[in-house]
Design a protein around this motif. Sequence first.
Motif, PDB file in Angstrom:
ATOM      1  N   PRO A  26       0.843  -1.273   0.086  1.00  0.00           N
ATOM      2  CA  PRO A  26       0.455  -0.489   0.282  1.00  0.00           C
ATOM      3  C   PRO A  26       1.178   1.591  -0.117  1.00  0.00           C
ATOM      4  CG  PRO A  26      -0.423  -1.495   1.643  1.00  0.00           C
ATOM      5  CD  PRO A  26       0.582  -1.727   0.876  1.00  0.00           C
ATOM      6  N   ALA A  27       0.481   2.352  -0.557  1.00  0.00           N
ATOM      7  CA  ALA A  27       0.986   3.722  -0.565  1.00  0.00           C
ATOM      8  C   ALA A  27       1.187   4.319   0.769  1.00  0.00           C
ATOM      9  CB  ALA A  27       0.083   4.618  -1.208  1.00  0.00           C
ATOM     10  N   GLY A  28       2.304   5.017   1.087  1.00  0.00           N
ATOM     11  CA  GLY A  28       2.733   5.366   2.304  1.00  0.00           C
ATOM     12  C   GLY A  28       3.069   4.622   3.587  1.00  0.00           C
ATOM     13  N   GLN A  29       3.401   3.214   3.304  1.00  0.00           N
ATOM     14  CA  GLN A  29       3.462   2.450   4.146  1.00  0.00           C
ATOM     15  C   GLN A  29       4.132   1.640   3.882  1.00  0.00           C
ATOM     16  OE1 GLN A  29       0.190  -0.447   5.288  1.00  0.00           O
ATOM     17  NE2 GLN A  29      -1.306   1.402   5.359  1.00  0.00           N
ATOM     18  N   VAL A  30       4.988   0.908   5.006  1.00  0.00           N
ATOM     19  CA  VAL A  30       6.366   0.631   5.631  1.00  0.00           C
ATOM     20  C   VAL A  30       5.673  -1.112   5.359  1.00  0.00           C
ATOM     21  CG1 VAL A  30       8.501  -0.025   6.599  1.00  0.00           C
ATOM     22  CG2 VAL A  30       7.582   1.965   6.679  1.00  0.00           C
ATOM     23  N   THR A  31       6.387  -1.459   4.007  1.00  0.00           N
ATOM     24  CA  THR A  31       5.784  -3.245   3.745  1.00  0.00           C
ATOM     25  C   THR A  31       7.557  -3.985   4.432  1.00  0.00           C
ATOM     26  OG1 THR A  31       3.528  -3.325   2.361  1.00  0.00           O
ATOM     27  CG2 THR A  31       4.948  -5.023   2.189  1.00  0.00           C
TER      28      THR A  31
END
Lengths: 363, 213
Positions: A26-31
């Motif tokens: 997801p955009a804007g998150q840390v994976t």
Amino acid sequence: MIVFDRATVVYPDQTVAVDQLSLTVPAGQVTVFVGPSGCGKTTSLRMINKMIVPTSGRVLIDGVDVAKQDAASLRRGIGYVIQQAGLFPLRSVVDNVATVPLLLGVGRRRARADSMALLERVGLDPSLARRYPNQLSGGQQQRVGVARALAADPPILLMDEPFSAVDPIVRQQLQDDLLRLQADLGKTIVFVTHDIDEALRIGDQVAVMRTGGHLAQLASPADLLSDPADEFVAEFVGRDRGYRALGFVSGEVVTRPETTITLGSSGEAARRVAHGADWLLVLDADRRPVGWVRPDRLGAKVNASDLNRSGTLAHDGAPLRALLDAALSSPSGRGVVVDAAGALLGTVNAGDVVAVIERERSA
Amino acid sequence: MIGWFLDNAPRVWSLTLTHAWLSGVPLVIGLAIALPLGWMAHRLPRLRLTIIALAGALYTVPSLVLFILLPLILGTQILDPINVVVAMTLYTVALLVRTVSDGLAAVPDEVRLAAVAMGFGRWRRLVGVELPLAVPVISAGLRVAAVSNVSIVSVAALIGVVQLGSLLTEGFQLLYLPPILVGTIACILLALIFDLVIVVLTRLATPWLRRAA
């Protein structure tokens, strides 16, 4: 948003590096991609900026197939941080940071000015800017690596084991700084590590991969600890899962008032306020807890050398793990809770915290 | 010897200049040729062994043979200094191909990887990152080639190309020591000057190594 759609990488010798990987970043998150060596986590990362092209399947960034884009311009729009930083030894620190803006045609003067600002932002002294990378410590080099990846303000940041070559204390600082930076920047970050604790600390979601390039589980850190998909994940996530899961749970714990004495007061005063209690909490002049003393063993004054400092401090609103640890590590059994400024709010005992855990569980 | 030198100083000076020219120019041309060849050897591991084996074989051809064969191949006069320049260039290339290839191979993997990941094209990566980092290794090879050239050029006196080597052949013919000593010392000084120039240029080209201390 980055989408892996049945992405598969098979090497010429028929080794399967990544097998039908499907997941959404997801955009804007840390994976975080985490797993043992040979699980295909780095290979998966490199499919995002086309350093590796899938044998079959696709990787899409905002709906566009990566394979259809020009590699060089794609990469200039994606920040990349690698292990050992990979700084250019021949360029000064500031010019290392300015690398991608210069590739993109930003003027040298502006690129340098922007880079100086970025160096400060990642926690580096601007006086280091004129140095060469081999004059910096490993931790400093890694910060320059992060600044360099951020220089062109790319929406996506790829990080391949960026902190594994530095010692544990520096690593934790770098992790904290990354999280603080991310809170400001809101980048889409894909982070590769073999360290599950780092994954749980950094990730909004964690993809656990197993040898042969299979995705074993994609979940939030809390879910990974509380509901591992299979034996491999449970094993990989490791021991103390119940305790570590508390790191992701907050709850309302009411603190109790605590009798205190100020450092430097007389021993007589300490014994008077303690009313026979075994342990007395000592504060500094700003009401910040500094340690515990045994009133009956004090001499004329409450000195720094009298302090027992074993207790950890929990900040107000901290996860239950921090509160429980504060209580368990305190010599009095009463965990010290402080406000944002570090001043005493009160104490909690282990029973208080466990009661909240039970309440959260039945809720 | 000093008396002989003083009597013949202008001639020694002009021979030294010729010698410098005959050994120095091939160094520059040889480097220019060795860079793309070395890069190819580095890029194509299968060709690498062939290129380096050929270069090694070339270096073992005795200079005298080369000086005599080249006019036949090039169609030049036997006394034409071009023959010497071409021969010395071949030797320089033979020495430097391997050096350039080794220098490029010595670029740390993570640096190369970072350049790729940041969107450097192949050419920009080579010129902007890999070659500068290969300078110390290439420079070491260049120093060997420089000294080797100064020494081999003197052999060309045997086929009549006039330079410092001619002082040696004259001395041997006349069984007279001073020209031999002066020629030898001039060769050594010339080699030292070449070496010094390369060292200084290398330091200027690699400021990051100087400040690393």
